[in-house]
Design a protein around this motif. Structure first.
Motif: not given
Lengths: 295, 352
Positions: B113, B133, B61, A92, A59-62, A40, A88-89, B43-45, A95, A64-65
């Motif tokens: 990665e 994964y 955070y 995030g 939102p996150d490190r995904r 999301q 943040d979506d 994780y995400s949050y 970062v 990078l993939d």
């Protein structure tokens, strides 16, 4: 002394193999526009002849993939990174991007977000010494034949409370407005191919953006706000006349995105709709003349 | 008299295990003040890490990192601390902590990665930034042990150093230097429980073996394991502890034989190959049982990737260290690992 030669031969062998691999992962001459499957959130990557533009980081490190998959392995520099707005979506994953990649130019609004995560991003941006640009509808970027024109926020909106320093700054002011209203909207073009990238823009601002007359016929639209009802409008579709619509959305997200009404609007206009929750990364390839959807 | 010490140690350990009580009782409200000794998983949050045997999940955070001193309040529920509240956080300021961050940064800046995560895992035992994964693929192929801080990393570093140093130095001096290297490595890769015990067991066994007294090695390993368990009884169920013990024990048991079996290989490759293969013989069954994923091809997969691990660890270690002084040269060195990591990742993906 024999084993020294083993090390030397080992290094030479590995160098040779690395060069072979480098050759096979080099970019072609086409523009690849990828809506990354980051759950999301939004993360859109444009790759064109060794240059990259990343719009939002999910939102996150995904993210990078996705970058690893579509960039050559030796290329750890992204020429242009754009944050549409500080939620943040969208920020995030940036970062993580700033921790793993060199960034040429960072484009983001001055409006601040009070979240701890955004403070971390601001510190990273500052520490990296990257050039920061605060965009307005007069801003545009060029990478070879690839153009990126910013159509929103208007200079009027962006200039509200703006720190007049002459160079780009982050988090100069806070606003009681919905942060989505500051979303950077941009048109990415190569030759005859135009893609409209819409951030989280909503119905309250769409008439105003259309009134500026910068948006007309495009091939590709990133459906605003993950297909929320508070996003795409009939008016925007009629003006932009896209052939392909991409919705960047997470599986079983708690917001119920994309909204049925939005999906109906798209199917009524016979627009091919591609969703990251169903297809994973959605990649479009174009030479500026014709385009195709890569499966 | 010879057996008395064994008898005594085992008796003490038994008593210790019987009288050992976990620190916390169910439903207890506690305040934990401790240094974070493992890399938090992101994780995400939210982020998750272990503190004094309890799993703690905090919002993403402020970010908690390895080496930070934290004070956290919450309610004990099973092995988790529920409703955790971060009261205070002091960032780790140690020189070694900074060095480790820099080395990790060099890896991340040089490679994409999951190549950079793989190298961070094999060289520093860091797996917090690893794509999920890829971690799943490692588990399902029975290769996850290569990125777990265990006796194997320590042994690899030691054998690499011995191999390199004996080129320039007499064997005795080389071994002493290698032991220094191992402990320096233990410091950099997070001076936490798994690495310390791996370093203890590894260096005892390794030295005794290289000195040529295999009996000493077995005894050293046994006594150090017993002493550690007497001090920290809860380690008896700790995966890292079991892995370190088994890896060391099976190196002692199998390495000489494997070296003979592979005597046709060049010396440098042969030693590393025999060492890593020997370690895996003991470690593999436990990995199967723990991760609950039995892959019948695992020994084959492990043999296929084994030759890449030693050179990968060496080049990544040297490359990220060189990168501290000459960033561009460090990056070029790290790019040399690409054929190795690509092969490793390809094999793992193929069988996952």
């Amino acid at each position: 002394m024999k084993s020294i030669w083993k090390y030397i031969f080992g290094i030479i062998g590995l160098s040779f193999l690395a060069l072979v691999l480098a050759g096979s992962s080099a970019s072609d001459d086409k523009l690849h526009l990828i809506s990354c499957d980051v759950g999301q959130g939004d993360a859109i990557l444009a790759v064109y002849k060794g240059n990259q533009i990343l719009i939002d980081g999910g939102p996150d490190r995904r993210v990078l993939d996705c970058l690893a998959k579509y960039m050559p392995f030796w290329d750890k520099k992204i020429e242009l990174v754009i944050l549409t707005h500080p939620q943040d979506d969208h920020y995030g994953g940036l970062v993580e991007v700033f921790r793993s990649y060199e960034v040429g130019t960072f484009v983001a609004n001055q409006v601040d977000s009070s979240t701890a995560g955004y403070r971390v991003l601001k510190n990273l941006v500052e520490a990296s010494g990257v050039r920061v640009v605060n965009p307005t509808d007069n801003t545009s970027f060029r990478l070879g034949l690839l153009y990126l024109d910013i159509v929103h926020p208007s200079s009027a909106l962006a200039d509200d409370n703006k720190a007049k320093t002459g160079k780009g700054v982050l988090g100069a002011f806070t606003s009681s407005r919905d942060l989505n209203d500051y979303s950077v909207v941009a048109i990415l073009s190569l030759g005859e191919f135009n893609a409209l990238l819409t951030g989280d823009i909503g119905p309250n601002l769409i008439p105003e953006i259309l009134a500026r007359g910068e948006i007309d016929d495009v091939e590709y639209i990133k459906v605003p706000h993950h297909g929320s009802k508070n996003g795409l409008t009939q008016e925007l579709l009629e003006r932009s006349k896209p052939e392909v619509a991409v919705i960047s959305v997470g599986r079983n997200n708690r917001y119920g995105h994309p909204h049925e009404e939005v999906l109906k609007m798209l199917s009524d206009e016979n627009i091919k709709t591609l969703r990251t929750d169903e297809l994973g990364d959605v990649e479009i390839e174009t030479d500026g003349d014709t385009y195709s959807i890569k499966q | 008299m010879k057996y008395f010490i064994w008898f005594f140690l085992i008796l003490v350990l038994t008593l210790r295990l019987i009288t050992y009580n976990p620190k916390f009782s169910e439903g207890q409200k506690v305040r934990i003040s401790d240094t974070v000794s493992s890399e938090p998983i992101k994780y995400s949050y939210y982020q998750g890490f272990n503190l004094q045997g309890l799993k703690i999940y905090l919002p993403s955070y402020p970010e908690v990192s390895y080496g930070d001193f934290v004070i956290i309040e919450g309610v004990v529920e099973g092995r988790e601390l529920k409703n955790p509240l971060l009261i205070e956080k002091k960032e780790g300021r140690g020189v070694l902590y900074k060095l480790r961050e820099k080395l990790l940064g060099n890896l991340r800046k040089a490679l994409p990665e999951p190549h950079s995560s793989l190298l961070a895992g094999v060289t520093l035992g860091i797996k917090s930034g690893m794509p999920s994964y890829f971690w799943e693929a490692l588990k399902s192929t029975g290769t996850a042990h290569v990125v777990v801080a265990s006796g194997m990393n320590v042994t690899l570093v030691a054998s690499f150093l011995i191999g390199l140093l004996t080129i320039f130095l007499p064997r005795g001096k080389a071994i002493v230097m290698a032991i220094f290297g191992v402990w320096f490595y233990a410091l950099i890769s997070g001076f936490d429980a798994p690495i310390i015990r791996a370093a203890i067991m590894g260096s005892i066994a390794f030295v005794a073996q290289k000195v040529g007294r295999l009996n000493y090695a077995w005894r050293g390993l046994g006594i150090s394991a017993l002493l550690m368990l007497i001090v920290k009884p809860n380690w008896i169920t700790d995966l890292g502890f079991i892995l370190s013990f088994l890896a060391t024990a099976s190196i002692l048991a199998f390495e000489p034989k494997l070296e003979k079996t592979f005597s046709f290989l060049p010396k440098v490759i042969k030693e590393n190959f025999a060492t890593s293969l020997a370690a895996q013989v003991g470690v593999a069954p436990v990995i199967f049982l723990t991760f609950g994923q039995f892959n019948i091809l695992s020994p084959l997969i492990n043999t296929a990737i084994a030759p890449t691990i030693a050179p990968m660890t060496m080049i990544a270690g040297v490359g990220s260290l060189v990168g501290l002084l000459i960033p561009d040269l460090g990056k070029i060195l790290l790019l040399l690992t690409i054929p190795l990591t690509s092969y490793f990742i390809g094999v793992v993906k193929l069988f996952a």
